[in-house]
Design an enzyme around this catalytic site. Structure first.
Site, PDB file in Angstrom:
ATOM      1  N   SER A   1       0.844  -1.192   0.000  1.00 55.08           N
ATOM      2  CA  SER A   1       0.000   0.000   0.000  1.00 55.08           C
ATOM      3  C   SER A   1       0.886   1.250   0.000  1.00 55.08           C
ATOM      4  CB  SER A   1      -0.960  -0.048   1.193  1.00 55.08           C
ATOM      5  OG  SER A   1      -2.029   0.849   1.026  1.00 55.08           O
TER       6      SER A   1
ATOM      7  N   GLU B   1      -9.467  -5.504  -4.187  1.00 55.26           N
ATOM      8  CA  GLU B   1      -8.718  -4.499  -3.434  1.00 55.26           C
ATOM      9  C   GLU B   1      -9.615  -3.554  -2.637  1.00 55.26           C
ATOM     10  OE1 GLU B   1      -5.673  -3.849  -2.732  1.00 55.26           O
ATOM     11  OE2 GLU B   1      -4.375  -4.827  -4.183  1.00 55.26           O
TER      12      GLU B   1
ATOM     13  N   HIS C   1      -7.841  -5.808   0.182  1.00 51.98           N
ATOM     14  CA  HIS C   1      -6.618  -5.063   0.452  1.00 51.98           C
ATOM     15  C   HIS C   1      -6.042  -5.479   1.802  1.00 51.98           C
ATOM     16  CE1 HIS C   1      -3.985  -1.606  -0.172  1.00 51.98           C
ATOM     17  NE2 HIS C   1      -4.209  -1.222   1.072  1.00 51.98           N
TER      18      HIS C   1
END
Length: 500
Positions: free
Chosen positions: A184, A312, A408
């Site tokens: 990330s 995600e 995610h």
């Protein structure tokens, strides 16, 4: 009892602790605390010390802000020695071990190296020297202020990598075999580092999970900083904000991030980002985005392992309480702001003719924020002379009845082998299924192989074959699975957020 491990660094002697057969050193300063006269300055070299420094506790994280509708961070101001790192080595007396430097995520506003999800024990057991760093996030690291360098968080990361070059041999590591890894915002930071001349020679390979397509133009970053300062009754200069308590500044950034949607007319896409700071294309520290630099031949390719998850954006839909509540208007807004201009919205509707508003909403956000920046980084890196290995995580989390999908951050405890950490248990359960354990083993071994040899265990991604490792109950190597999105975004590298 055996003597505790001791290492002499360039700045002084540190004493760590033995843990699970590894030597662990925590809270080692790689720069001076960025407070007082050093507040908002570039990182200053660490001061040497006399005697032996006890390196047994991780340093405090920089004051944390909260992404819009994100979980509240720890708020205890436990010190200002924010620029520290931890080292875990299987053998401080060894020589030439591969090194992995972990750069944590957290939307550029939160996070810290001491999270149990990042426990390096399994990676060290496989023969890596693991370095985990703290760096300035939020306004301390990324607000664009008059009288201060931009992207101070990235400058911190470079300072940490310079420390690694000076010192990692003393911990058994090879300074010529350094791999940077991040997820990330950590992955976005690494993507930016690929383009910065200051990093040349500091690492050999890079691992990026879920690269965000987030950068700001200078003009937009200036307005965001002005809005932040205005909330505090001051002006966006380093001198003025140095008088503001760091935790108060972090809270003000949380408040501004929550109000971003109200700025849509002025700030366009940025108003939907959820955080009011990110790396700035300032023309000095960061001259352009990673995709344009690599595509244009102004940055050289490297050995890169890059991946993303299938779903995600589902994590954020769930965290904000919007699962099952996305409207046609929400989907229209997402497509208008984030699909590639000028025909991207129509292309998504044509590619997903049976999709309802939630699927359209999540698809365009997943692509714009993480999936396509990751894919396009792999392609640009290969075009710039590097080698790119690509993966997609498809194994879904069982949490909350399975609504998270392959969301995610799901890949992080898999890669570290920390399914038993608090976050790992939340995502994978108290007794992870055998397929989760198998995917964790595969991804962790891919990291170790890649950091050691540059080969994660599957064929590199090339434009013709587009070979991608799909991590699932039965993993396989196939052409890139998100073909509809790839076609929509082909040649459309993420552009910086700018004024509307």
């Amino acid at each position: 009892m055996p003597e505790q491990p001791t290492v002499r660094t360039a700045e002084g002697v540190v004493e760590g602790r033995w843990r699970q057969g590894h030597a662990v050193f925590r809270g080692i300063p790689y720069a001076q605390p960025p407070v007082g006269t050093l507040r908002f300055a570039a990182p200053a070299p660490p001061r040497p010390w006399e005697g032996t420094r006890q390196a047994v506790e991780s340093g405090p994280a920089v004051p944390q802000s909260v992404p819009h509708s994100g979980p509240a961070p720890a708020t205890s101001p436990s010190g200002t020695d924010w620029l520290t790192l931890d080292v875990c080595t299987p053998d401080p007396g060894a020589a030439g071990l591969p090194v992995l430097v972990w750069i944590h995520g957290g939307a550029y506003v939160a996070g810290g190296s001491a999270d149990p999800m990042y426990d390096p024990a399994a990676l060290a057991a496989a023969g890596l020297v693991v370095v985990s760093i703290n760096y300035r996030v939020g306004a301390e690291g990324f607000a664009l202020l008059e009288g201060a360098p931009a992207n101070r968080g990235l400058l911190d990361q470079i300072a940490a990598l310079q420390w690694v070059q000076r010192n990692i041999e003393a911990f058994g590591g090879d300074p010529g075999r350094v791999t940077v890894a991040g997820q990330s915002a950590g992955a976005g930071s690494i993507a930016a580092l690929l383009t910065m001349k200051e990093q040349r020679g500091l690492f050999r390979r890079a691992i990026t999970h879920s690269v965000p397509g987030w950068h700001c133009s200078r003009a937009l970053a200036e307005q965001a900083a002005a809005a932040l300062a205005d909330r505090l009754g001051t002006v966006p200069t380093a001198a003025a904000l140095s008088d503001v308590d760091p935790w108060r500044l972090a809270e003000a950034l949380t408040s501004l991030s929550a109000e971003l949607p109200a700025h849509r007319e002025r700030w366009g896409r940025f108003s939907q980002a959820g955080v009011a700071v990110c790396p700035v294309v300032d023309g000095d520290v960061l001259s352009e985005t990673p995709w344009s630099a690599l595509d244009g031949g102004r940055a050289s390719g490297t050995e890169l392992l890059v991946g993303h998850t299938r779903d995600e954006f589902r994590l954020f839909t769930v965290m904000t309480g919007r699962l099952g509540r996305i409207t046609d208007e929400d989907a229209r807004t997402a497509l208008d702001l984030f699909a590639p201009f000028p025909h991207g919205a129509q292309a998504y509707r044509a590619a997903l003719p049976q999709a309802g508003p939630e699927e359209l909403f999540e698809s365009v956000y997943a692509d714009a924020c993480f999936r396509m920046p990751s894919l396009l980084l792999a392609e640009a890196n290969a075009a710039a002379g590097g080698s790119s290995s690509l993966f997609e995580l498809r194994l879904a989390s069982p949490a909350l009845g399975g609504v998270l999908g392959a969301c995610h951050s799901l890949d992080v405890p898999l890669a570290f082998g920390t399914l038993d950490s608090p976050t790992g248990r939340q995502l994978w359960g108290d007794r992870p299924a055998p397929e989760a354990v198998a995917v964790s083993d595969e991804l962790r071994q891919a990291w170790v192989r890649f950091a050691t040899t540059g080969d994660p265990g599957w064929a590199a991604y090339e434009p013709d074959g587009q070979l991608t490792r799909v991590l699932d109950a039965e993993s396989r190597t196939v052409p890139y699975p998100e073909q509809a999105s790839r076609r929509i975004w082909e040649g459309r590298a993420p552009a910086p957020f700018d004024l509307a």
